[in-house]
Design a protein around this motif. Structure first.
Motif, mmCIF file in Angstrom:
data_model
loop_
_atom_site.group_PDB
_atom_site.id
_atom_site.type_symbol
_atom_site.label_atom_id
_atom_site.label_comp_id
_atom_site.label_asym_id
_atom_site.label_seq_id
_atom_site.Cartn_x
_atom_site.Cartn_y
_atom_site.Cartn_z
ATOM 1 N N UNK A 1 -1.253 47.430 -56.512
ATOM 2 C CA UNK A 1 -0.702 46.657 -55.396
ATOM 3 C C UNK A 1 -1.181 45.204 -55.441
ATOM 4 N N UNK A 2 -0.237 44.290 -55.523
ATOM 5 C CA UNK A 2 -0.615 42.874 -55.566
ATOM 6 C C UNK A 2 -0.569 42.269 -54.159
ATOM 7 N N UNK A 3 -1.424 41.288 -53.952
ATOM 8 C CA UNK A 3 -1.433 40.573 -52.666
ATOM 9 C C UNK A 3 -0.911 39.164 -52.912
ATOM 10 N N UNK A 4 0.136 38.833 -52.163
ATOM 11 C CA UNK A 4 0.795 37.533 -52.345
ATOM 12 C C UNK A 4 0.570 36.696 -51.101
ATOM 13 N N UNK A 5 0.266 35.431 -51.328
ATOM 14 C CA UNK A 5 0.111 34.512 -50.192
ATOM 15 C C UNK A 5 1.260 33.517 -50.197
ATOM 16 N N UNK A 6 1.975 33.504 -49.075
ATOM 17 C CA UNK A 6 3.073 32.542 -48.896
ATOM 18 C C UNK A 6 2.571 31.443 -47.958
ATOM 19 N N UNK A 7 2.615 30.212 -48.424
ATOM 20 C CA UNK A 7 2.116 29.087 -47.621
ATOM 21 C C UNK A 7 3.270 28.138 -47.329
ATOM 22 N N UNK A 8 3.528 27.937 -46.048
ATOM 23 C CA UNK A 8 4.654 27.084 -45.651
ATOM 24 C C UNK A 8 4.126 25.777 -45.091
ATOM 25 N N UNK A 9 4.668 24.662 -45.603
ATOM 26 C CA UNK A 9 4.244 23.364 -45.062
ATOM 27 C C UNK A 9 5.391 22.636 -44.378
ATOM 28 N N UNK B 1 -3.402 37.320 -55.324
ATOM 29 C CA UNK B 1 -3.031 37.473 -56.733
ATOM 30 C C UNK B 1 -1.931 36.503 -57.165
ATOM 31 N N UNK B 2 -1.084 36.116 -56.205
ATOM 32 C CA UNK B 2 0.043 35.226 -56.524
ATOM 33 C C UNK B 2 0.323 34.361 -55.291
#
Ligand SMILES: Cc1cc2nc3c(=O)[nH]c(=O)nc-3n(C[C@H](O)[C@H](O)[C@H](O)COP(=O)(O)O)c2cc1C
Length: 207
Positions: free
Chosen positions: A1-9, A89-90
């Protein structure tokens, strides 16, 4: 299981870069159902103030000097933020162009987490060595198209700066999606949005 971080600016919930990031995440999740996608909306995210105490704390680390009590406390927050970022992870970033660069809230995030020993190391012999070698998708939006042949590439300090930052912190697997022009004044804007959505879905399938 990968953990993805989405960052919105982008502060716009229905902004163009947000729409492309939504298309990307929807496709990604439909294929990788067990992965987790967390999201940071920088405009409603509490970052430490980079005031004199915080900056003295940073310089004390560089000088290998001891922290005062207040410096220790703010430095702990900065380290926590950098470690939180590194734990993923991504990454997926949505980055609108603001005055030919990136929104200041994203710059503040970068200034907070880009710390020696955490995101990079530097030595006279090796120079900068990045410590975050993870896959990244960067989604860029702008009213005008600054791409090759536009005659405006030299004015683009958005993609060039952000890509530079990613490389300095060690990222090598970087996919860029450009949605431009986004201004309603251009008929090409509808085509650009659809093209970027399509590209986002394609990259999501192999991310
Ligand atoms: C403060 C501000 C500055 C901007 N500066 C530029 C610029 O220098 N060049 C440009 O092409 N568009 C500029 N724009 C337009 C945005 O880049 C464009 O609307 C983009 O689609 C915004 O992304 P979003 O819809 O994801 O928020 C600016 C917008 C704002 C709010």
């Amino acid at each position: 299981m990968a953990r993805i971080l989405r960052i919105s600016s982008s502060p716009r919930p229905r902004g163009c870069s947000t729409k492309i990031a939504d298309a990307f995440v929807n496709e990604y999740v439909s294929i990788n159902g067990s992965d987790v996608v967390d999201r940071i909306d920088l405009w409603s995210y509490d970052l430490p103030e980079l005031d004199s105490v915080a900056i003295e704390a940073k310089y004390a680390v560089l000088r290998r000097a001891n922290h005062s009590e207040s410096e220790r406390s703010v430095w702990r927050r900065i380290v926590d933020e950098a470690e939180k970022f590194k734990a993923y992870d991504k990454y997926i970033f949505s980055v609108p162009m603001w005055n030919w660069g990136i929104p200041f809230i994203l710059k503040k995030y970068i200034d907070t987490i880009t710390q020696p020993g955490l995101l990079f190391e530097w030595s006279p012999k090796a120079g900068y060595v990045g410590l975050v070698n993870k896959p990244v998708v960067a989604i860029y939006s702008s009213s005008f198209d600054y791409g090759e042949g536009s005659g405006m590439t030299g004015m683009d300090h958005q993609k060039r700066y952000f890509d530079h930052w990613l490389r300095v912190i060690g990222c090598r697997d970087i996919q860029s999606i450009v949605v431009a022009p986004t201004s309603a004044a251009f008929s090409e804007s509808v085509v650009a949005l659809e093209k970027a959505k399509q590209q986002a879905r394609e990259i999501a399938r192999i991310f």
